[in-house]
Design an enzyme around this catalytic site. Structure first.
Site, PDB file in Angstrom:
ATOM      1  N   TYR A 191       0.799  -1.228   0.000  1.00 55.32           N
ATOM      2  CA  TYR A 191       0.000   0.000   0.000  1.00 55.32           C
ATOM      3  C   TYR A 191       0.832   1.279   0.000  1.00 55.32           C
ATOM      4  O   TYR A 191       0.275   2.380  -0.050  1.00 55.32           O
ATOM      5  CB  TYR A 191      -0.940   0.009   1.210  1.00 55.32           C
ATOM      6  CG  TYR A 191      -1.857  -1.184   1.239  1.00 55.32           C
ATOM      7  CD1 TYR A 191      -2.926  -1.279   0.360  1.00 55.32           C
ATOM      8  CD2 TYR A 191      -1.634  -2.234   2.114  1.00 55.32           C
ATOM      9  CE1 TYR A 191      -3.760  -2.384   0.361  1.00 55.32           C
ATOM     10  CE2 TYR A 191      -2.463  -3.349   2.132  1.00 55.32           C
ATOM     11  CZ  TYR A 191      -3.524  -3.421   1.251  1.00 55.32           C
ATOM     12  OH  TYR A 191      -4.342  -4.512   1.257  1.00 55.32           O
ATOM     13  N   ASN A 251      -9.370   1.254   8.161  1.00 58.26           N
ATOM     14  CA  ASN A 251     -10.702   1.258   8.762  1.00 58.26           C
ATOM     15  C   ASN A 251     -10.687   1.065  10.276  1.00 58.26           C
ATOM     16  O   ASN A 251     -11.718   1.223  10.916  1.00 58.26           O
ATOM     17  CB  ASN A 251     -11.573   0.184   8.119  1.00 58.26           C
ATOM     18  CG  ASN A 251     -11.828   0.470   6.653  1.00 58.26           C
ATOM     19  OD1 ASN A 251     -11.451   1.518   6.134  1.00 58.26           O
ATOM     20  ND2 ASN A 251     -12.464  -0.454   5.980  1.00 58.26           N
ATOM     21  N   HIS A 296      -4.595   6.168  -0.589  1.00 58.44           N
ATOM     22  CA  HIS A 296      -5.058   6.001   0.788  1.00 58.44           C
ATOM     23  C   HIS A 296      -3.930   6.227   1.796  1.00 58.44           C
ATOM     24  O   HIS A 296      -4.202   6.398   2.979  1.00 58.44           O
ATOM     25  CB  HIS A 296      -5.634   4.600   0.955  1.00 58.44           C
ATOM     26  CG  HIS A 296      -6.972   4.544   1.617  1.00 58.44           C
ATOM     27  ND1 HIS A 296      -7.801   5.634   1.797  1.00 58.44           N
ATOM     28  CD2 HIS A 296      -7.650   3.497   2.151  1.00 58.44           C
ATOM     29  CE1 HIS A 296      -8.916   5.254   2.399  1.00 58.44           C
ATOM     30  NE2 HIS A 296      -8.841   3.959   2.634  1.00 58.44           N
TER      31      HIS A 296
END
Length: 186
Positions: free
Chosen positions: A14, A66, A19
């Protein structure tokens, strides 16, 4: 002491995706103020230092996006911090174009699951936010695919300018110059 958290997802898969712009900004702040962000504590990588005379702790939660609130509530509780005055969260915003940023004193999650979890875990919407534009998802794309993708060359160049601006804005925010930071960077 200020807790300055950049949001993102852990792991090389990532790194430098839309994000993870919060992590990218924390890296720039860490370099600028010579703060080592490698200590593992409260489900995060963190480092203590000083920005413009103010004690800070830079935080990169290692929970997935999250669940960012799981890590941040541990920092808030451990340092007995007041989120309204001592927590700054840096994260991606799909409603802003790459290169744009927006500073807010408080607000709803606006659909951002990381912020939603922070609000749920801390019990408040009142904390400073530095939103970094990553652009809206293209028609027909899944939102997760968009935010977990890398930016194009042009978008990346614009975003990197916003990262530098965000680092400069944080130096104003930790000195209580919130209105000045908003006037300059919003």
């Amino acid at each position: 002491m200020y807790i300055i958290a950049g949001l993102g997802n852990p792991g090389n898969l990532y790194a430098h995706t839309r994000h993870n712009v919060g992590f990218d900004v924390i890296d720039i702040i860490a370099d600028k103020y010579n703060i080592d962000v490698r200590e593992k504590k409260h489900k995060a990588f963190c480092g203590k230092g000083v920005i413009e005379g103010q004690k800070v702790i830079l935080v990169k939660p290692q929970t997935f996006m999250n669940l960012s609130g799981e890590s941040l509530v541990e920092f808030v509780n451990y340092y007995k911090a007041d989120p309204a005055g001592e927590l700054i969260v840096i994260y991606d915003d799909i409603t802003l174009e790459p290169g744009r940023m927006r500073i807010r004193r408080k607000g709803s999650a606006g659909g951002h699951n990381g912020i939603k979890n922070i609000i749920a875990r801390t019990g408040t919407q009142e904390f400073l936010r530095v939103k970094i534009g990553v652009g809206a998802k293209p028609p027909g794309w899944d939102l997760a695919d968009h935010v977990l993708a890398h930016m194009s060359g042009k978008e990346k160049k614009l975003a990197e300018e916003a990262f530098l601006n965000a680092a400069d804005a944080v130096s104003l925010l930790v000195n209580g110059e919130i209105d000045k930071a908003m006037n300059i960077y919003n």
